[in-house]
Scaffold this active site. Sequence first.
Site, PDB file in Angstrom:
ATOM      1  N   LYS A   1     -18.006 -27.461   6.575  1.00  0.00           N
ATOM      2  CA  LYS A   1     -17.313 -26.175   6.181  1.00  0.00           C
ATOM      3  C   LYS A   1     -15.988 -25.513   7.885  1.00  0.00           C
ATOM      4  CE  LYS A   1     -19.994 -22.595   7.433  1.00  0.00           C
ATOM      5  NZ  LYS A   1     -19.744 -20.994   8.192  1.00  0.00           N
TER       6      LYS A   1
ATOM      7  N   GLY B   1     -16.975 -15.275   9.505  1.00  0.00           N
ATOM      8  CA  GLY B   1     -16.572 -15.082  11.431  1.00  0.00           C
ATOM      9  C   GLY B   1     -15.231 -16.327  11.708  1.00  0.00           C
TER      10      GLY B   1
ATOM     11  N   ARG C   1     -19.719  -7.841  13.369  1.00  0.00           N
ATOM     12  CA  ARG C   1     -19.959  -9.174  14.437  1.00  0.00           C
ATOM     13  C   ARG C   1     -18.875  -8.745  15.646  1.00  0.00           C
ATOM     14  NH1 ARG C   1     -20.471 -14.542  11.001  1.00  0.00           N
ATOM     15  NH2 ARG C   1     -21.003 -15.243  13.358  1.00  0.00           N
TER      16      ARG C   1
ATOM     17  N   ASP D   1     -26.378 -23.517  13.960  1.00  0.00           N
ATOM     18  CA  ASP D   1     -26.631 -23.104  12.138  1.00  0.00           C
ATOM     19  C   ASP D   1     -27.749 -23.329  11.776  1.00  0.00           C
ATOM     20  OD1 ASP D   1     -24.173 -21.511  12.788  1.00  0.00           O
ATOM     21  OD2 ASP D   1     -22.805 -23.019  11.692  1.00  0.00           O
TER      22      ASP D   1
ATOM     23  N   ARG E   1     -30.511 -13.334  13.349  1.00  0.00           N
ATOM     24  CA  ARG E   1     -31.853 -14.213  12.878  1.00  0.00           C
ATOM     25  C   ARG E   1     -32.690 -14.332  13.458  1.00  0.00           C
ATOM     26  NH1 ARG E   1     -26.346 -19.033  11.494  1.00  0.00           N
ATOM     27  NH2 ARG E   1     -25.843 -17.733   9.418  1.00  0.00           N
TER      28      ARG E   1
ATOM     29  N   ARG F   1     -27.780 -18.618   4.797  1.00  0.00           N
ATOM     30  CA  ARG F   1     -28.485 -19.391   6.075  1.00  0.00           C
ATOM     31  C   ARG F   1     -30.293 -19.258   5.815  1.00  0.00           C
ATOM     32  NH1 ARG F   1     -24.601 -23.096   6.948  1.00  0.00           N
ATOM     33  NH2 ARG F   1     -23.162 -22.984   8.665  1.00  0.00           N
TER      34      ARG F   1
HETATM   35  C1  S3P Z   1     -17.938 -22.251  13.893  1.00  0.00           C
HETATM   36  C2  S3P Z   1     -18.687 -22.124  15.386  1.00  0.00           C
HETATM   37  C3  S3P Z   1     -19.928 -21.463  15.589  1.00  0.00           C
HETATM   38  C4  S3P Z   1     -20.583 -21.446  14.022  1.00  0.00           C
HETATM   39  C5  S3P Z   1     -20.131 -21.465  12.701  1.00  0.00           C
HETATM   40  C6  S3P Z   1     -18.462 -22.326  12.549  1.00  0.00           C
HETATM   41  C7  S3P Z   1     -16.795 -22.875  13.831  1.00  0.00           C
HETATM   42  O1  S3P Z   1     -19.677 -20.803  15.806  1.00  0.00           O
HETATM   43  O2  S3P Z   1     -21.607 -21.189  13.868  1.00  0.00           O
HETATM   44  O3  S3P Z   1     -20.703 -21.042  11.739  1.00  0.00           O
HETATM   45  O4  S3P Z   1     -16.818 -23.466  12.638  1.00  0.00           O
HETATM   46  O5  S3P Z   1     -16.016 -23.104  14.794  1.00  0.00           O
HETATM   47  P1  S3P Z   1     -19.589 -19.961  17.302  1.00  0.00           P
HETATM   48  O6  S3P Z   1     -18.542 -21.367  17.728  1.00  0.00           O
HETATM   49  O7  S3P Z   1     -18.752 -18.376  17.431  1.00  0.00           O
HETATM   50  O8  S3P Z   1     -20.934 -20.539  17.758  1.00  0.00           O
END
Ligand code: S3P
Length: 424
Positions: free
Chosen positions: A21, A92, A120, A310, A341, A383
Amino acid sequence: MKLIINPVKSLVGTLRPPSDKSLTHRAYMFASFATTESIVRNPLRGEDCENTLRAMIHLGLRHEMLGPEEFRLIPTQEWMQPNAPIDCGNSGTTMRLLAGLVASRPLNVTFVGDASLSKRPMGRVATPLRLMGAEIEGDRAPLTIHGKELQGIDYVSPVASAQVKSCTLLAGLRAKGTTSVSEPSLSRDHTERMLKAMGFRLDSEGLKVSVEGGQEGHGFEFNVPGDISSAAFFIVATAILQNSRLEVDELSVNPTRTGILDVLTQCQIPFFVTDVREELGEPVASLVVHTANLLQPFTIEGELVPRLIDEIPVLAVLATQCEGTSIIRNANELRVKESDRIELVANGLRQMGAQVETFEDGMAITGPAKLSATKIDAHGDHRIAMAFAIAGLIAEGTTEITGADSIATSFPGFESELARLCVA
Ligand code: S3P
């Protein structure tokens, strides 16, 4: 959608996990500012990444399907002013990284998201961008960005977040002077690796990474490897079911993402990694995992946390089957993910009969526990839904998980893969 899970005997077979992802988001975004076109094969077609692709198209990216899972991505010189808010859905990563890309362009863009994303924190990216000179309304979605000419900064991030680091560095690519980001421990470094593979120069010194503004980078060809965060559900299922063996192929094994392998070692779960190679600066390999004889408890804290952030919901399920108390600390970030979570995992596992203590920054889980089936509300968190599906495989009775449509954000086909690999 409701997911119904019945207990199974074992899990045997080979999995090609859904594509990563984080890497798919970045492939779409970075192709949009390359000087030449890119080819992306096997991108993750989950909802989060589809939101990023739609957003980039609104901003001017052109795409052609070359095959069922192959895109040609053609950047535009000047990004387009979208005529409506950009919907980031549940993602996010879409909102935070795009904020950094839009902030330096002569655009006015509003980002919106679903109910979870709207809660968030976005101040964590708005703060460095404002320090660079961007004008941003809101510290949560809807977030409106009025792009400006930016000035490089030396930013000390209070959280180990790849989203904060990436947002700031992406803004820094078009800022005057040098932009640096330091973080308390190393978060995933996909942005740094992919930008380098595109010809950008980045300098890393310990936990600080710097980029000079005004650079250009070329397009790329990228076969997106499998996501270890998705494979994690099947890895844990293999470890806790009897007589199980799983081979995971085409798996991204970037060291900033392989914290789960450290946990397997702590638990004495047999595994080995073979056939390591590289794809656009990212290590890719095969992984073979077997059932463990006796599961030892584990500790997750400090710099291990961002390397498996994650995976913690499903690792908590693993902890319920370990012989003793497993500890998860320094994981406050779990409270601001797609859901809280810590709360949802602890409540659900307790409902199934596990012994769980919570802290502001984690959990202590004492096993082994005999789990019994229950009804779980995943609260729209993919998740959480998948973690409880794995718990359901070893619970007595039928586990029902509501809010499981969210699984499509990161793992389309999860249920059918589970049915294919599990032996009833
Ligand atoms: C991600 C970073 C992580 C992760 C998210 C994907 C990314 O978040 O939890 O699922 O692709 O940069 P954080 O960087 O805010 O911890």
